[in-house]
Scaffold this motif. Sequence first.
Motif, mmCIF file in Angstrom:
data_model
loop_
_atom_site.group_PDB
_atom_site.id
_atom_site.type_symbol
_atom_site.label_atom_id
_atom_site.label_comp_id
_atom_site.label_asym_id
_atom_site.label_seq_id
_atom_site.Cartn_x
_atom_site.Cartn_y
_atom_site.Cartn_z
ATOM 1 N N VAL A 96 0.859 -1.194 0.000
ATOM 2 C CA VAL A 96 0.000 0.000 0.000
ATOM 3 C C VAL A 96 0.892 1.241 0.000
ATOM 4 O O VAL A 96 1.753 1.383 0.872
ATOM 5 N N PRO A 97 0.716 2.142 -0.963
ATOM 6 C CA PRO A 97 1.580 3.320 -1.034
ATOM 7 C C PRO A 97 1.538 4.153 0.244
ATOM 8 O O PRO A 97 0.482 4.298 0.859
ATOM 9 N N ARG A 114 -9.010 0.500 8.656
ATOM 10 C CA ARG A 114 -10.342 0.086 8.220
ATOM 11 C C ARG A 114 -10.726 0.682 6.866
ATOM 12 O O ARG A 114 -11.282 -0.025 6.013
ATOM 13 N N TYR A 115 -10.453 1.958 6.669
ATOM 14 C CA TYR A 115 -10.954 2.642 5.484
ATOM 15 C C TYR A 115 -9.941 2.762 4.352
ATOM 16 O O TYR A 115 -10.327 3.015 3.209
ATOM 17 N N ILE A 116 -8.656 2.612 4.667
ATOM 18 C CA ILE A 116 -7.643 2.796 3.635
ATOM 19 C C ILE A 116 -6.831 1.521 3.391
ATOM 20 O O ILE A 116 -6.807 0.980 2.282
ATOM 21 N N VAL A 117 -6.190 1.035 4.459
ATOM 22 C CA VAL A 117 -5.273 -0.098 4.290
ATOM 23 C C VAL A 117 -6.020 -1.375 3.920
ATOM 24 O O VAL A 117 -5.656 -2.062 2.947
ATOM 25 N N LEU A 118 -7.064 -1.716 4.679
ATOM 26 C CA LEU A 118 -7.771 -2.977 4.434
ATOM 27 C C LEU A 118 -8.393 -3.051 3.043
ATOM 28 O O LEU A 118 -8.165 -4.026 2.324
ATOM 29 N N PRO A 119 -9.173 -2.041 2.585
ATOM 30 C CA PRO A 119 -9.747 -2.151 1.231
ATOM 31 C C PRO A 119 -8.692 -2.240 0.137
ATOM 32 O O PRO A 119 -8.823 -3.029 -0.804
ATOM 33 N N GLY A 149 -7.278 13.339 9.359
ATOM 34 C CA GLY A 149 -7.557 13.231 10.783
ATOM 35 C C GLY A 149 -8.004 11.858 11.238
ATOM 36 O O GLY A 149 -8.582 11.720 12.323
ATOM 37 N N LEU A 150 -7.738 10.842 10.437
ATOM 38 C CA LEU A 150 -8.131 9.486 10.816
ATOM 39 C C LEU A 150 -7.125 8.918 11.815
ATOM 40 O O LEU A 150 -5.916 9.123 11.671
ATOM 41 N N ASN A 151 -7.631 8.203 12.819
ATOM 42 C CA ASN A 151 -6.729 7.550 13.760
ATOM 43 C C ASN A 151 -6.208 6.242 13.158
ATOM 44 O O ASN A 151 -6.564 5.873 12.029
ATOM 45 N N ASP A 156 -0.546 8.638 4.462
ATOM 46 C CA ASP A 156 -0.354 10.052 4.772
ATOM 47 C C ASP A 156 -1.631 10.841 4.534
ATOM 48 O O ASP A 156 -1.956 11.772 5.286
ATOM 49 N N ALA A 157 -2.368 10.450 3.490
ATOM 50 C CA ALA A 157 -3.641 11.119 3.217
ATOM 51 C C ALA A 157 -4.630 10.870 4.351
ATOM 52 O O ALA A 157 -5.392 11.769 4.734
ATOM 53 N N GLY A 158 -4.612 9.670 4.903
ATOM 54 C CA GLY A 158 -5.483 9.370 6.038
ATOM 55 C C GLY A 158 -5.137 10.203 7.255
ATOM 56 O O GLY A 158 -6.024 10.674 7.977
ATOM 57 N N ILE A 159 -3.853 10.372 7.501
ATOM 58 C CA ILE A 159 -3.418 11.207 8.620
ATOM 59 C C ILE A 159 -3.861 12.649 8.399
ATOM 60 O O ILE A 159 -4.342 13.328 9.320
#
Length: 222
Positions: A117-118, A137-142, A129-131, A123-126
Amino acid sequence: MTYTFDFMAVRHGLGVLFDGLLVTLELTVAANVIGLTFGFGLALLVMHRWAVLRWPASLFVEFFRCTPAIIQIVWFFYCVPMLFDVYLDAMTMGILALACNLTAFNAEAYRAAIQAVPRDYRDAGIALGLNGWQRIRYIVLPTAFRAALPVLVSNGIGIFQQTALVAIVALQDLMYMGKSLATESYRPIETFTVVALIYFAVSFPVSQLASWFEHRRDRLAR
């Protein structure tokens, strides 16, 4: 010596074979549900920065990847009851043995996909404001699941074929029923030919689906 093929005895026993196929499919579906679910969690543990979590998970993965599945099945059926005084029905034992094997292989598939996963995605999730859990759950897993899907499907096909090993502990799957029919009909060549065709008829469409997913993923990545 000329051998004369006679599939009539097998034809009369098709009902028995399909009863065994239902057991095989039940084992396969249950093992895949467990393997897909726990494989991801195990992959996270393998990559954990804490050695107390990482080493046991890595040992589990390496043990089930580096030992024959037939030994694992025998161990579950005979050693677990003797060593731990745990007695479960044969179907449950078969599912657990196959699921542990599949979980280990799926964990490796997930691990490779997660590491691919790039960094920009995280970094976009951070930035949003995602913990940590939300990023998983929303970025890495999918993203990882889509990347690992062809391998996961291939592993699922492999475990479908490895269900044949439970015949050695008298679990009445497709292979066990095939052996029984071959013994009763004295037609092992015809019987196991039909059994092989049944395995192929189930595995081939799923393998084609895995290839389609892989080609589709490659097109989207371009």
